[in-house]
Write a protein that holds these residues in place. Structure first.
Motif, PDB file in Angstrom:
ATOM      1  N   SER A 233      39.550  41.499  27.977  1.00 45.32           N
ATOM      2  CA  SER A 233      39.535  41.150  26.544  1.00 45.32           C
ATOM      3  C   SER A 233      40.329  39.883  26.239  1.00 45.32           C
ATOM      4  CB  SER A 233      40.089  42.313  25.707  1.00 45.32           C
ATOM      5  OG  SER A 233      41.413  42.630  26.128  1.00 45.32           O
ATOM      6  N   ASN A 234      41.300  39.546  27.098  1.00 40.20           N
ATOM      7  CA  ASN A 234      42.098  38.327  26.881  1.00 40.20           C
ATOM      8  C   ASN A 234      41.458  37.085  27.475  1.00 40.20           C
ATOM      9  OD1 ASN A 234      42.464  38.841  29.570  1.00 40.20           O
ATOM     10  ND2 ASN A 234      44.705  38.958  29.504  1.00 40.20           N
ATOM     11  N   GLY A 235      40.261  37.232  28.051  1.00 39.60           N
ATOM     12  CA  GLY A 235      39.551  36.082  28.606  1.00 39.60           C
ATOM     13  C   GLY A 235      39.814  35.861  30.085  1.00 39.60           C
ATOM     14  N   CYS A 236      40.730  36.633  30.688  1.00 41.02           N
ATOM     15  CA  CYS A 236      41.055  36.461  32.110  1.00 41.02           C
ATOM     16  C   CYS A 236      40.084  37.257  32.980  1.00 41.02           C
ATOM     17  CB  CYS A 236      42.485  36.937  32.393  1.00 41.02           C
ATOM     18  SG  CYS A 236      43.741  35.932  31.581  1.00 41.02           S
ATOM     19  N   ARG A 237      39.914  36.796  34.212  1.00 39.84           N
ATOM     20  CA  ARG A 237      39.096  37.510  35.193  1.00 39.84           C
ATOM     21  C   ARG A 237      39.942  37.959  36.385  1.00 39.84           C
ATOM     22  NH1 ARG A 237      33.286  36.246  34.641  1.00 39.84           N
ATOM     23  NH2 ARG A 237      33.045  34.930  32.791  1.00 39.84           N
ATOM     24  N   ALA A 238      41.201  37.549  36.432  1.00 38.36           N
ATOM     25  CA  ALA A 238      42.111  37.993  37.484  1.00 38.36           C
ATOM     26  C   ALA A 238      42.521  39.433  37.211  1.00 38.36           C
ATOM     27  CB  ALA A 238      43.346  37.102  37.519  1.00 38.36           C
ATOM     28  N   ARG A 242      47.772  40.492  38.922  1.00 37.09           N
ATOM     29  CA  ARG A 242      47.908  39.051  39.157  1.00 37.09           C
ATOM     30  C   ARG A 242      48.080  38.285  37.852  1.00 37.09           C
ATOM     31  NH1 ARG A 242      50.169  38.327  43.264  1.00 37.09           N
ATOM     32  NH2 ARG A 242      49.795  36.125  42.890  1.00 37.09           N
ATOM     33  N   GLN A 243      47.618  38.886  36.743  1.00 36.70           N
ATOM     34  CA  GLN A 243      47.795  38.222  35.443  1.00 36.70           C
ATOM     35  C   GLN A 243      49.272  38.086  35.089  1.00 36.70           C
ATOM     36  OE1 GLN A 243      45.370  39.694  32.186  1.00 36.70           O
ATOM     37  NE2 GLN A 243      43.664  40.173  33.576  1.00 36.70           N
ATOM     38  N   VAL A 244      50.096  39.027  35.587  1.00 44.12           N
ATOM     39  CA  VAL A 244      51.534  38.928  35.298  1.00 44.12           C
ATOM     40  C   VAL A 244      52.137  37.685  35.939  1.00 44.12           C
ATOM     41  CG1 VAL A 244      51.823  41.406  35.018  1.00 44.12           C
ATOM     42  CG2 VAL A 244      52.174  40.385  37.272  1.00 44.12           C
ATOM     43  N   ILE A 283      41.214  38.611  48.041  1.00 47.51           N
ATOM     44  CA  ILE A 283      41.600  37.193  47.992  1.00 47.51           C
ATOM     45  C   ILE A 283      43.027  37.050  48.511  1.00 47.51           C
ATOM     46  CG2 ILE A 283      42.097  35.275  46.411  1.00 47.51           C
ATOM     47  CD1 ILE A 283      39.854  36.370  44.631  1.00 47.51           C
ATOM     48  N   LYS A 284      43.244  35.996  49.310  1.00 46.93           N
ATOM     49  CA  LYS A 284      44.604  35.659  49.726  1.00 46.93           C
ATOM     50  C   LYS A 284      45.212  34.796  48.627  1.00 46.93           C
ATOM     51  CE  LYS A 284      43.316  35.537  54.614  1.00 46.93           C
ATOM     52  NZ  LYS A 284      43.203  34.665  55.816  1.00 46.93           N
ATOM     53  N   TYR A 285      46.160  35.374  47.897  1.00 43.18           N
ATOM     54  CA  TYR A 285      46.648  34.735  46.677  1.00 43.18           C
ATOM     55  C   TYR A 285      47.625  33.586  46.928  1.00 43.18           C
ATOM     56  CZ  TYR A 285      44.700  38.924  44.519  1.00 43.18           C
ATOM     57  OH  TYR A 285      43.861  39.909  44.114  1.00 43.18           O
TER      58      TYR A 285
END
Length: 1045
Positions: A233-238, A242-244, A283-285
């Motif tokens: 809802s915040n527009g992120c796809r992570a 990981r968003q933190v 994914i390797k971040y």
């Protein structure tokens, strides 16, 4: 500190690995604050600094054994501190490359020893000790999430028992928590200043690039996809965990010319991640590249094909509206062929008004087409008929849809960006100068662009597609515009004109090369254009053109290099492609001394001038200075220095003054025939820029005594004194005052300056001047004050109050010079009364707290004459609350100049009995004894004097013996410095009043050394040596009498 390292610091590993602290601006800021805290810990909290850690802080060090000096026991395999804990374990132990530290005191000393490597050491320590508080105080103090109860438990423990160690632990814990809060606040301020990406901006950028992606060769990318189709809802796809970390989404981008790129878009910017794991789809971040401000900037750096195709897309979008069409040949009225009317006229009508005005219809144009006069410059007169056939009128552009216009406006923002390639971290370059580049300004759309913008873009089309004649005509037409105007410069760049102009330099046609270079020379005044030219490889081509037999081409190439080489990377490129050697070769001009040169000889002189201009720009880097010297540039510059032309002299002297920062150049300028004489002669030029560069060259060269004498012998002091009256030109004033400062180091020059009334003029410049002028003015006064008559002149000219006022400043160089000047003035009792009345001594004392060692040392030296010449010096010193403790604590410094100056100040303080008693209570004896094993003669002299005066109180003589200060003092007598001999003999005489000290002296062979000094012509040394021998002899006689009766 643990909270900051966990939450705020930026670690390279995003997974479960140990991770490392990368030197980002935020991390560097945090590390510098931690270093500052640790370095000052000993002086602010001496008791806590001695506290032994629960466990040692251990890490792999970058330091060699050789950096450790006094205070350490050094063997072939280990280095350990002389200070040990109660179990006899050293507080610092270095074995192989592993170092273990067990107190803040040793940490502070280690950072002082590390000097320029202190940042790396702090980084390595914190990487190896992620929660250092646990090792310092114990597991109960570790960083925890939620409510931390450790302080409450510690407070209860302090209440229950009187253990002093518990109280110290509490103080250290509070200090570290205070540091933690300071670091967190600092990181928040740093983060708040950064430009942050948002999910919306990332999404818009991705959608725009998708629109111009596909399998065709002319698309910007082959494909661009998200790794996840789900959007929160915040527009992120992570994912949320990981968003933190500020991450927004992950992309897989396939350019036409590289392997697929796995990209992370975060609020901090865009960077390359580790890709997908082979066995899993995870994914390797972990970050694998630098952070870029947006996706387009990232792709510009990674894919040349993206950059090339984006320029083509940009060209499509910058089509001009229909009503902007104009004829590209200049129109000359048939009735008045003497006046040409250009198709732009900024002085008569606003360009924006011209854009809005409708075209006039129905009026026949009774004009004929003729070439511009600038075409004749490259031999194109009479070719207009051919031009008419080659240049056809442009077809009308169909209206662009509303949706496409919106995309065009958005895309044009990115297309106008200039890529700036990041410097390789592994590149070991000594080039430290980087010019300030103006931030790029973007056009928000195409509605406000002036007509010249569109007209230039049309001409670039002819450059791209026309034949040779049309290309030359387009180049000449482009030069009719005001290329100094930023709009015209960016118009050429935005439509891909720079690539075309640089490609023209690779052609065989001389006219095209000349036309291209003339345009590049003009537009390269713009900092963005300069960088783009360097990115496109233009410098390499221009360097090769310097070998051309055509003299015009050489001149234009050198001038353009002079404009482009205003930033570090460009200067390095010129050097690496052999440009320095070629440019030095241009300076070899045999026609320089001719009174009436032929046109060919005049062109040779112009080539030399352009070469000097380019070398001037290149000489701002250290490696280039060395390359110029090795290429034989100094004799050629010396030859050109004899030129009577200001246009030649300005770049020549500019190059010399840039290079004069290097010792090899200063030596060459001094020894090369008549160089100083010519520099002095040009001080009387009418051109202020030339005067400034000459004065600046003298400023840098006059560090050498022989150069100072040459300046005086060639009559250079009077023009310098005359130029002081030009106070409006601050750059010139800074150079002149700097030259006067360095010349005033020689006493003969000071005498000349007195004749020219320079001291009075300098005093008048102590107010309302920029800091770069004040530093030099005060430095000059400080040197002039070495003569008693000048100290009186300064007082009579009311110069002491402004000098004292400058003690409240923050500029390090200015503080060093002003403390020296005030200290010199204080040598006169009348001046000292004024300084004391203005509270100058208190201000000097407060500068002992300054973090810069140079300021501390200069302030301590200045305090010495203040104490010597004050009326009631003892009472004055005692009136400074905490002043005596402050100066005693400075004996813990690692800087030799600080230690010598503080010892000199203690010598004067100890002349008052009450003050001597106070500094004894503050532990001056063991601190002075600790310094005894020094090899520095300056420190030896003042240390011996301080010991001599401190022996006058109580049992200090005995204490010096107990702290092992006597034996090292005996070795001072082997020094070559007679001043060291005198001070040491006085100290030994005072110490010999104690029998145990006499025994120590005798065992170390003092008698033989002193016997040779009894016959000295120095009466003080003679008397002290004899007195010391007499005391030793009396002890020997008393011992014999007691033994044999």
């Amino acid at each position: 500190m643990g909270v900051t390292l966990t939450r705020a610091a930026q670690w390279t590993s995003a997974g479960s690995g140990p991770g490392t602290l990368e030197i980002t601006p935020l991390n560097e800021s945090l590390l510098n604050e931690i270093i500052k805290f640790t370095e000052g810990f000993c002086s602010r909290h001496p008791q806590e600094a001695a506290f032994v850690f629960r466990e040692p802080l251990e890490w792999k060090t970058h330091l060699d054994y050789s950096v450790f000096e006094s205070g350490y026991e050094i063997s072939e395999r280990t280095v350990q501190s002389e200070d040990k804990d109660k179990d006899g374990q050293p507080l610092l132990l270095l074995t192989a490359s592993t170092i273990r530290v067990r107190s803040f005191g040793e940490l502070s000393r280690l950072l002082s020893v590390a000097t320029e490597k202190k940042l790396k050491e702090a980084q390595a320590c914190l990487e190896a000790n992620r929660d250092p508080i646990v090792k310092i105080l114990g597991p109960g103090y570790g960083t925890v999430e939620g409510e931390d109860m450790s302080m409450l438990r510690l407070l209860e423990k302090v209440k229950k028992d009187d253990d002093p160690e518990t109280e110290i632990k509490m103080k250290i814990s509070l200090l570290l928590q205070q540091l933690d809060m300071q670091l967190l606040n600092s990181s928040l301020k740093h983060i708040s200043r950064e430009v942050r990406l948002t999910p919306t901006s990332v999404k818009n950028e991705v959608e725009l690039l998708k629109h111009f992606s596909g399998k065709r060769e002319d698309t910007v990318l082959e494909s661009l996809e998200y790794t996840s189709d789900y959007e929160f809802s915040n527009g992120c796809r992570a994912p949320p965990w990981r968003q933190v970390h500020g991450e927004i989404c992950y992309l897989i981008v396939k350019p036409h010319d590289t392997n697929p790129l796995f990209i992370t878009c975060s609020t901090a910017g865009v960077f390359l991640n580790g890709g997908r794991e082979k066995e899993k789809d995870d994914i390797k971040y972990e970050r694998k590249s630098d952070i870029y401000k947006d996706l387009v900037t990232f792709l510009r750096e990674r894919s040349p094909k993206f950059l090339e195709n984006m320029a083509k897309q940009e060209y499509t979008f910058f089509e001009e509206p229909v009503h902007e069409k104009q004829q590209h040949l200049e129109i000359v009225d048939t009735e008045d062929s003497g006046q040409s009317q250009k198709f732009y006229d900024c002085s008569e009508k606003n360009v924006f008004e011209k854009m809005k005005s409708p075209p006039v219809k129905g009026k026949p144009i009774d004009k004929k087409l003729e070439p511009s006069l600038k075409w004749k410059d490259i031999g194109l007169a009479g070719s207009q008929d051919a031009a008419k056939k080659d240049i056809k009128e442009e077809k009308e552009v169909k209206p662009i849809s509303h949706e496409l216009k919106k995309k065009q406006a958005f895309f044009s923002v990115y297309c106008s960006k200039v890529s700036e390639k990041s410097e390789e971290a592994s590149e070991s370059s000594s080039e430290s100068e980087e010019d300030e580049e103006q931030p790029e300004r973007h056009q928000e759309g195409n509605t406000d662009l002036p007509s010249e913008y569109w007209q230039i873009q049309k001409l670039v089309k002819y450059l791209k597609g026309g034949n040779q004649t049309a290309t030359v005509i387009a180049l000449c037409s482009m030069r009719d515009f005001n290329l100094a105007q930023e709009t015209c410069q960016l118009a050429i760049r935005d439509v891909g004109g720079l690539e075309v102009l640089i490609n023209l330099l690779d052609t065989e046609d001389v006219k095209c090369k000349i036309g291209s270079l003339k345009i590049l020379k003009e537009i390269s005044q713009n900092s963005q254009i300069r960088r783009t030219i360097a990115d496109l490889g233009g410098l390499q081509i221009m360097v090769n053109i310097l070998d051309s037999p055509d003299k015009d081409l050489k001149c234009l190439a050198a001038e353009t290099i002079a404009n482009v080489a205003k930033f570090k990377r460009a200067r390095r490129t010129v050097r690496q492609h052999g440009g320095i050697t070629r440019l030095v070769g241009l300076l070899d001009c045999v026609s320089m001394g001719l009174a009436n040169p032929t046109p060919s000889q005049a062109k040779d002189i112009e080539i030399a001038r352009c070469g000097a201009l380019a070398l001037w720009s290149c000489s701002k880097s250290i490696k280039n200075k060395e390359a110029i010297r090795k290429a034989g540039g100094i004799p050629l510059l010396a030859q050109l220095l004899k030129s009577p032309h200001v246009s030649m002299l300005t770049p020549v002297v500019g190059t010399l003054q840039e290079c004069a920062s290097e010792p090899s150049y200063r030596l060459a300028i001094k020894t090369e025939r008549r160089m100083i004489e010519n520099l002095v002669k040009n001080l009387s030029s009418e051109n202020q820029e030339l005067q400034m560069h000459c004065a600046s060259a003298i400023f840098k060269c006059a560090e050498d005594e022989e150069t100072r004498d040459l300046v005086r012998q060639h009559g250079g002091l009077q023009p310098l004194a005359t130029l002081l009256s030009n106070s409006e030109n601050k750059e010139l004033l800074a150079a002149v005052t700097g030259a006067i400062w360095k010349c005033a180091i020689s006493r003969e020059n000071v005498t000349k300056f007195q004749e020219f009334k320079v001291i009075e003029t300098l005093v008048a410049l102590l107010t309302d001047q920029p800091e770069e002028v004040l530093v030099n003015v005060v430095g000059a006064l400080g040197e002039c004050c070495q003569e008693p008559i000048n100290r009186a002149i300064i007082r009579k000219c009311s110069g002491i109050p402004p000098l004292v006022n400058l003690l409240t400043g923050t500029n390090q160089a200015l503080l060093v010079n002003v403390t020296k000047a005030v200290g010199s003035c204080a040598a006169e009792p009348e001046n000292m009364m004024i300084i004391d009345r203005l509270d100058g001594v208190r201000l000097l004392w407060s500068l002992l707290k300054n973090p810069h060692p140079d300021v501390q040392a200069s302030a301590a030296w200045a305090i010495c004459p203040c104490i010597e010449n004050a009326k009631d010096a003892g009472e004055m010193v005692r009136s400074f609350v905490g002043g005596l403790e402050l100066i005693v604590n400075l004996l813990k410094s690692e800087h030799k100049e600080v230690l010598a100056s503080v010892c000199a100040a203690i010598t004067n303080i100890a002349k008052d009995e009450e003050n001597l008693a106070v500094i004894t209570d503050h532990g001056v004896v063991p601190l002075l004894s600790r310094l005894a094993n020094t090899n520095n003669d300056k420190l030896r002299r003042h240390l011996a004097e301080a010991i001599s005066h401190c022996c006058m109180w109580g049992s200090n003589r005995i204490a010096f013996g107990e702290t092992k200060a006597v034996a090292p003092l005996v070795h001072y007598l082997k020094s070559d410095d007679t001043a060291v001999h005198r001070a040491t003999a006085q100290a030994l005489y005072q110490l010999s009043e104690d029998p145990n000290n006499c025994i120590t002296m005798h065992e170390n062979g003092v008698v033989k050394l002193l016997l040779g000094m009894v016959g000295s012509t120095d009466e003080i040394l003679q008397e002290a040596a004899a007195g010391c021998i007499a005391n030793i002899r009396r002890l020997a006689l008393a011992t014999e009498k007691a033994k044999y009766g």
